[in-house]
Write an enzyme that holds these catalytic residues in place. Structure first.
Site, PDB file in Angstrom:
ATOM      1  N   ARG A 178       0.589  -1.304   0.004  1.00  0.00           N
ATOM      2  CA  ARG A 178      -0.191   0.123  -0.202  1.00  0.00           C
ATOM      3  C   ARG A 178       1.019   1.269  -0.004  1.00  0.00           C
ATOM      4  O   ARG A 178       2.019   1.128   0.202  1.00  0.00           O
ATOM      5  CB  ARG A 178      -1.009  -0.186   1.293  1.00  0.00           C
ATOM      6  CG  ARG A 178      -2.179  -0.994   1.100  1.00  0.00           C
ATOM      7  CD  ARG A 178      -2.674  -1.244   2.501  1.00  0.00           C
ATOM      8  NE  ARG A 178      -3.480   0.091   2.747  1.00  0.00           N
ATOM      9  CZ  ARG A 178      -4.187   0.241   3.884  1.00  0.00           C
ATOM     10  NH1 ARG A 178      -4.091  -0.580   4.913  1.00  0.00           N
ATOM     11  NH2 ARG A 178      -4.859   1.491   4.250  1.00  0.00           N
ATOM     12  N   HIS A 179       0.301   2.500  -0.197  1.00  0.00           N
ATOM     13  CA  HIS A 179       0.993   3.434  -0.184  1.00  0.00           C
ATOM     14  C   HIS A 179       1.255   3.607   1.483  1.00  0.00           C
ATOM     15  O   HIS A 179       0.796   2.911   2.204  1.00  0.00           O
ATOM     16  CB  HIS A 179       0.011   4.814  -0.469  1.00  0.00           C
ATOM     17  CG  HIS A 179      -1.418   4.653   0.306  1.00  0.00           C
ATOM     18  ND1 HIS A 179      -1.487   5.112   1.619  1.00  0.00           N
ATOM     19  CD2 HIS A 179      -2.535   4.152  -0.156  1.00  0.00           C
ATOM     20  CE1 HIS A 179      -2.700   4.739   2.271  1.00  0.00           C
ATOM     21  NE2 HIS A 179      -3.277   4.137   1.107  1.00  0.00           N
ATOM     22  N   ASN A 196      -5.443   8.504   6.637  1.00  0.00           N
ATOM     23  CA  ASN A 196      -5.541   7.373   7.415  1.00  0.00           C
ATOM     24  C   ASN A 196      -5.485   8.034   8.983  1.00  0.00           C
ATOM     25  O   ASN A 196      -6.137   7.111   9.784  1.00  0.00           O
ATOM     26  CB  ASN A 196      -4.359   6.534   7.038  1.00  0.00           C
ATOM     27  CG  ASN A 196      -4.361   6.021   5.914  1.00  0.00           C
ATOM     28  OD1 ASN A 196      -3.284   5.715   5.054  1.00  0.00           O
ATOM     29  ND2 ASN A 196      -5.443   5.407   5.503  1.00  0.00           N
ATOM     30  N   ARG A 210      -1.170   9.621  -2.725  1.00  0.00           N
ATOM     31  CA  ARG A 210      -0.260   8.882  -1.625  1.00  0.00           C
ATOM     32  C   ARG A 210       0.392   7.814  -2.276  1.00  0.00           C
ATOM     33  O   ARG A 210       1.518   7.486  -1.746  1.00  0.00           O
ATOM     34  CB  ARG A 210      -1.335   8.649  -0.684  1.00  0.00           C
ATOM     35  CG  ARG A 210      -2.489   7.598  -1.110  1.00  0.00           C
ATOM     36  CD  ARG A 210      -3.584   7.643  -0.150  1.00  0.00           C
ATOM     37  NE  ARG A 210      -4.669   6.920  -0.179  1.00  0.00           N
ATOM     38  CZ  ARG A 210      -5.832   7.306  -0.912  1.00  0.00           C
ATOM     39  NH1 ARG A 210      -5.845   8.560  -1.355  1.00  0.00           N
ATOM     40  NH2 ARG A 210      -6.909   6.521  -0.927  1.00  0.00           N
ATOM     41  N   GLU A 253      -7.867   3.751  -5.457  1.00  0.00           N
ATOM     42  CA  GLU A 253      -8.759   3.078  -4.496  1.00  0.00           C
ATOM     43  C   GLU A 253     -10.409   3.040  -4.817  1.00  0.00           C
ATOM     44  O   GLU A 253     -10.792   3.944  -5.628  1.00  0.00           O
ATOM     45  CB  GLU A 253      -8.653   3.805  -3.135  1.00  0.00           C
ATOM     46  CG  GLU A 253      -9.264   3.026  -1.889  1.00  0.00           C
ATOM     47  CD  GLU A 253      -8.899   1.864  -1.654  1.00  0.00           C
ATOM     48  OE1 GLU A 253      -9.002   0.938  -2.592  1.00  0.00           O
ATOM     49  OE2 GLU A 253      -8.743   1.339  -0.571  1.00  0.00           O
ATOM     50  N   HIS A 278      -3.831   0.575  -2.882  1.00  0.00           N
ATOM     51  CA  HIS A 278      -4.623   0.811  -1.684  1.00  0.00           C
ATOM     52  C   HIS A 278      -5.061  -0.508  -1.171  1.00  0.00           C
ATOM     53  O   HIS A 278      -5.227  -1.315  -1.719  1.00  0.00           O
ATOM     54  CB  HIS A 278      -5.542   1.669  -2.197  1.00  0.00           C
ATOM     55  CG  HIS A 278      -5.167   3.058  -3.098  1.00  0.00           C
ATOM     56  ND1 HIS A 278      -5.133   4.074  -2.428  1.00  0.00           N
ATOM     57  CD2 HIS A 278      -4.900   3.189  -4.289  1.00  0.00           C
ATOM     58  CE1 HIS A 278      -4.527   5.021  -3.328  1.00  0.00           C
ATOM     59  NE2 HIS A 278      -4.299   4.591  -4.609  1.00  0.00           N
TER      60      HIS A 278
END
Lengths: 492, 444
Positions: free
Chosen positions: A235-236, A242, A285, A305, A370
């Protein structure tokens, strides 16, 4: 993606009205089972219920293996057993199609004689099934030796043999088949639908593709390869959204997220990967994460995403407050649930199909994406069902290294030791909805009590509610109760 | 870092597609169709047709004798034309940002193909051969009638003369024709198409673009059929001049849907497939047809993001800069939190692929979506695409013919608002509102 009109609104992909029987053809150790399993994995992932029927397994149930002599063409007794197994397998195919909603069955056996193939075609015609043959032809001794070492020597047939014995026996087994092997014929079989794969894909012969699903199968088979390589999924880095517990959006990395990106760069360098391709989405991201790698990267919109529609940039608490019904519906069927004005996991899978196809064509690739996207990709690579997919664990700051091996994928989790928030929301318990309603009722009671100032009663209710809430994974609700509890204490 | 919208890795080396086959085997048909598809998905492609070079060099065609293998003088001319065509390919790749060139010629001798492969190797181009093999005399006769007899070569001949001469021309080529060989050519990358697609032989696909080309070629067919395109009936949001959204049909929209049903019945179409989007207005339109229909999410209207359900006046007021930027490059402009036409084309690629596989299809869709489909079918450029006229309450019937598509516009005579906005004169972000709103269509 084709969707058949369904008044209830659920989209059921329907590629073909008749079920399709894919019939593998080829000598042992030509990759038939490898192709069967991989193709099945792909078809199931894109939503076409598919199952492999491996004749070897049927045979092992009936007869414990002694030696290659079982496969001698003049072994009458063995021939009877083998024919019976084939019948049983095809009977199970009928059950799969008629009672289990299967759409494609892969008959994984050698099917090396015309006679066997002719009988399968009549069987299929009688039942109204379409037939598509996949023949694997290979005369490269190195590839065959590799196959035998990879999957045959460790087969249940050779449990009590050492490697040398197993290898020698298996080679004699292949010789038995060679005596009666008749490949699909250009002229005699010109009316059959088939693909012939030569030498692991350097060359293909495609004949009489009948419909969409066969066309997709051909395209898929022409894009897969067996060159060793690894796929890295990450993932980023942790994003600002987040940190706030908000879903979706297009925010930049948090300071810890930047640290992860740097650590990822170091990790990648240390792996000394040959010709690594790096893919990101169009969102900040993932791009910011890739920037730290110092390698050229490509952006795919398809890797964006999942679109949470009206819930974009909300916290789960806000979703519960503003769209409690939607929130509950999502938990009931997380794979098919579509956010209003947004997407479902099912939509995501469709969006990602070209990414998977290109992933198959490529060699070493790092995909920076994502949570929901990574779950979809992982489900494809590790053959997870639609039920499991939305709950696969894909934590931040962890790289997954997937290496195809034998019939599956070896997975290594590499946690790069940079702290991050947890964004994983478990599947709620069975009576979740009931609990939510219970909590909502208790919340209302507490509010009433506070408003009417029966504080001492309220604190008992609050304590009980907190205990209930702890059984419910929706921790945000218990937090709300706790907060309310504090307010009550302040009152008292 | 400008985002590259395309899904696949564009190969670093340009690709030279080399057609192979006797005359009247569909090489030009395939060249043009493939080129149209590649350009539509964003891969700049151009066809280099050797016949055209030859017609320029030899002003008037006399007869088949020009093609006799022992005609030395003609051979010199033909070789020179091939060299000129390849020179132009070099210019296309190096100076015009081309990525794929289709060399449309017979290329029936090993000698010619070897020289092309050396040429490409020297320049660093990838080569992919597409050989069309056909021994069905009916198909060949059909081809000759459709496209050869009306070729510039036979402008002063009657049909029978032209036919006879052309058949002798094919005989000239047959004498020296050597097809791609399984053994000798095993290191080359190619697809052999047998009898218009009943069978394919694919050898050594090198990269993504070749894989896409193979997939495309394996999905097209030449069975006669028609494609019907229509927008949904007029919707409630259409009446209010609002874009996007998911509204129902207006009363006039319902009337159109009924009229469309009547029209379709009147056409007596064999095995018609009907496709809609997931949006109410196309589904309600299809409901009136009384035929089973399939819903494609990919056919949903372009997502206008933050501008969803706004009028153009609203957009000018709330997002004047965005409005101007869109007018500057309507094809590539992406609504904030929405899509661009370019995104739409990518989304529609599987629809196009399935449209190629199918026969008679009616697609009930939306303005921007219809523009994209039409651009593919009629070979319109990315510049023209966003301004193609797709009015409400009009059905387009497209029938593949010769190398292109015949279009019939059928207006079903039910009044509707106009939703077509022409490109205004002033697209500067500093323009004033009147200039921005000059071309917006009327609404309630």
């Amino acid at each position: 993606m084709l969707v058949l009109y369904c008044p209830q609104g659920a989209s059921v992909p329907q590629f073909t009205n008749s079920p399709t029987l894919i019939v593998m053809v080829g000598l042992p150790a030509r990759g038939k089972t490898y192709i069967s399993k991989k193709l099945t994995r792909y078809l199931n992932w894109i939503g076409v219920p598919t199952k492999v029927f491996n004749l070897g397994q049927y045979r092992r149930e009936v007869q414990s293996y002694k030696s290659f002599e079982f496969f001698r063409p003049d072994n009458e007794e063995a021939m009877q057993i083998r024919k019976a197994c084939a019948s049983n397998a095809l009977k199970d195919v009928v059950i799969y199609f008629s009672k289990e909603h299967g759409q494609v069955a892969v008959f994984d056996a050698t099917n090396t004689t015309r006679e066997r193939r002719v009988s399968i075609v009549s069987f299929a015609k009688e039942k109204g099934y379409k037939v598509f043959f996949v023949e694997s032809i290979c005369d490269d001794p190195d590839i065959i030796a590799q196959n035998i070492a990879d999957v045959k020597v460790s087969s249940p047939d050779y449990l009590n043999c050492d490697k040398e014995e197993a290898l020698a026996d298996f080679l004699k087994r292949i010789e038995c088949y060679k005596q009666t092997y008749v490949p699909l014929d250009d002229e005699k079989d010109r009316r059959l639908s088939y693909i012939k794969i030569f030498n692991v894909g350097s060359r293909y012969l495609v004949n009489c593709v009948q419909d969409h699903i066969q066309s997709r199968i051909v395209y898929y088979l022409m894009n897969i390869h067996v060159t060793p390589r690894s796929i890295y999924l990450s993932r980023h880095g942790e994003s600002n959204m987040n940190l706030l517990g908000r879903i979706g959006g297009d925010s930049g990395l948090s300071p810890r997220g930047h640290k992860y990106a740097t650590a990822l760069g170091t990790f990648i360098k240390s792996q000394h990967i040959k010709d690594l391709k790096v893919w990101t989405s169009h969102m900040k991201r993932t791009i910011q994460t890739a920037e730290h790698l110092g390698i050229p990267y490509e952006q795919w919109k398809a890797l964006n995403e999942i679109d949470a529609g009206v819930c974009e940039e909300m916290t789960y608490e806000e979703i519960q407050d503003n769209h409690p019904e939607e929130f509950a519906l999502r938990d009931q069927d997380k794979y098919r649930y579509r956010y209003p004005k947004g997407e479902s996991y099912e939509d995501l899978v469709h969006r990602l199909e070209p990414v998977i196809m290109e992933l198959e064509r490529q060699e070493n690739v790092l995909v920076v994406c994502h949570q929901a996207v990574m779950r979809c990709l992982l489900a494809y690579l590790l053959d997870k069902t639609a039920d499991e997919l939305p709950y696969l664990k894909c934590p931040l700051h962890t790289a997954l290294k997937l290496t195809p091996v034998a019939y599956g994928c070896k997975v290594e989790h590499v946690f790069l030791n940079i702290e991050a928030v947890n964004t994983h929301r478990e599947r709620p318990g069975v009576s979740f909805t009931k609990h939510v309603h219970l909590l909502q009722a208790q919340y209302k009671i507490i509010k009433c009590i506070i408003d009417s100032q029966y504080a001492s009663v309220a604190s008992d209710v609050v304590w009980h509610s907190v205990k209930v809430a702890q059984h419910v994974v929706n921790q945000t609700f218990s937090q709300a109760i706790l907060t309310l509890g504090c307010r009550i204490n302040d009152h008292t």
